[in-house]
Motif scaffolding. Structure first.
Motif, short mmCIF file in Angstrom:
data_model
loop_
_atom_site.label_atom_id
_atom_site.label_comp_id
_atom_site.label_asym_id
_atom_site.label_seq_id
_atom_site.Cartn_x
_atom_site.Cartn_y
_atom_site.Cartn_z
N LEU A 164 0.84 -1.20 0.00
CA LEU A 164 0.00 0.00 0.00
C LEU A 164 0.87 1.25 0.00
O LEU A 164 1.93 1.28 0.64
CB LEU A 164 -0.88 0.01 1.25
CG LEU A 164 -1.83 -1.20 1.38
CD1 LEU A 164 -2.41 -1.25 2.79
CD2 LEU A 164 -2.94 -1.14 0.36
N ILE A 165 0.40 2.29 -0.70
CA ILE A 165 1.11 3.56 -0.64
C ILE A 165 0.68 4.31 0.61
O ILE A 165 -0.36 4.03 1.21
CB ILE A 165 0.88 4.43 -1.90
CG1 ILE A 165 -0.62 4.68 -2.11
CG2 ILE A 165 1.53 3.81 -3.10
CD1 ILE A 165 -0.90 5.76 -3.12
N TRP A 166 1.50 5.30 1.00
CA TRP A 166 1.26 6.02 2.25
C TRP A 166 1.38 7.51 1.96
O TRP A 166 2.46 8.08 1.92
CB TRP A 166 2.31 5.57 3.29
CG TRP A 166 2.18 6.14 4.65
CD1 TRP A 166 3.06 7.00 5.25
CD2 TRP A 166 1.16 5.89 5.62
NE1 TRP A 166 2.63 7.29 6.53
CE2 TRP A 166 1.48 6.63 6.78
CE3 TRP A 166 0.00 5.11 5.61
CZ2 TRP A 166 0.67 6.62 7.92
CZ3 TRP A 166 -0.80 5.10 6.74
CH2 TRP A 166 -0.46 5.83 7.87
N LYS A 167 0.27 8.13 1.67
CA LYS A 167 0.28 9.55 1.32
C LYS A 167 -1.06 10.13 1.75
O LYS A 167 -2.10 9.55 1.44
CB LYS A 167 0.47 9.69 -0.18
CG LYS A 167 0.66 11.12 -0.62
CD LYS A 167 0.85 11.21 -2.12
CE LYS A 167 1.00 12.66 -2.51
NZ LYS A 167 0.93 12.87 -3.94
N HIS A 168 -1.01 11.27 2.43
CA HIS A 168 -2.25 11.73 3.05
C HIS A 168 -2.73 13.11 2.66
O HIS A 168 -3.92 13.34 2.61
CB HIS A 168 -2.10 11.76 4.58
CG HIS A 168 -1.87 10.42 5.16
ND1 HIS A 168 -2.83 9.45 5.16
CD2 HIS A 168 -0.79 9.90 5.72
CE1 HIS A 168 -2.34 8.38 5.73
NE2 HIS A 168 -1.10 8.62 6.07
N TYR A 169 -1.77 14.02 2.48
CA TYR A 169 -2.18 15.42 2.48
C TYR A 169 -2.17 16.01 1.09
O TYR A 169 -1.19 15.90 0.36
CB TYR A 169 -1.24 16.23 3.39
CG TYR A 169 -1.60 17.69 3.49
CD1 TYR A 169 -2.86 18.08 3.92
CD2 TYR A 169 -0.68 18.67 3.14
CE1 TYR A 169 -3.19 19.42 4.01
CE2 TYR A 169 -1.00 20.01 3.23
CZ TYR A 169 -2.26 20.38 3.67
OH TYR A 169 -2.57 21.70 3.77
N GLN A 170 -3.29 16.62 0.71
CA GLN A 170 -3.35 17.31 -0.57
C GLN A 170 -3.52 18.79 -0.27
O GLN A 170 -4.49 19.18 0.39
CB GLN A 170 -4.55 16.79 -1.37
CG GLN A 170 -4.58 17.35 -2.75
CD GLN A 170 -5.72 16.74 -3.55
OE1 GLN A 170 -6.66 16.20 -3.00
NE2 GLN A 170 -5.63 16.84 -4.85
#
Ligand code: AMP
Length: 118
Positions: free
Chosen positions: A104-110
């Motif tokens: 899984l990728i781990w990216k949260h903030y846009q």
């Protein structure tokens, strides 16, 4: 009545993985991982912010059982609950996402509002 309460009542069909007196686990209709399952309490609770410790104490082993049934306990998985507007919660009925079946990728903030800081 919210959409997940309709699933509890059987008004809306779901692809169930596991069910007991208090909880249901079913496949997400729009999966974002090879395995994407939602776990909900049958009782309508808005979000994690509103759940009491007794229900969470029951929900924890239920989620662990679902993970085992999905065969993710060895390979690993992600357990997520989104809360409120900034958390990206679309359905205001407490649910945990179980995500797995691949890395899984781990990216949260846009960054949508540069004036707002985190
Ligand atoms: P959240 O953004 O955390 O509120 O997640 C809501 C999730 O519910 C999304 O991943 C949707 O794809 C999923 N969802 C919405 N309607 C259904 C449905 N009828 N059956 C299964 N999953 C659903």
């Amino acid at each position: 009545m919210c959409i997940f309460c309709k699933i509890v009542d059987g008004e809306i069909p779901s692809n169930k993985v596991l069910e007991d007196d208090n909880f249901i686990a079913f496949h997400d209709i729009n999966p974002t991982a090879p395995i994407h399952v939602l776990v909900i309490p049958k009782e309508h609770i808005e979000s994690f912010s509103d759940v009491d410790a007794d229900l969470m104490a029951k929900m924890t082993p239920f989620i662990q059982d679902v993970v085992k049934k999905l065969g993710l306990d060895e390979s690993g998985y992600r357990l997520v609950t989104n809360i409120g507007s900034d958390g990206g919660q679309e359905i205001n009925h407490l649910h945990f996402h179980i995500l797995g079946g691949g890395k899984l990728i781990w990216k949260h903030y846009q960054e949508s509002d540069p004036k707002r800081s985190i």
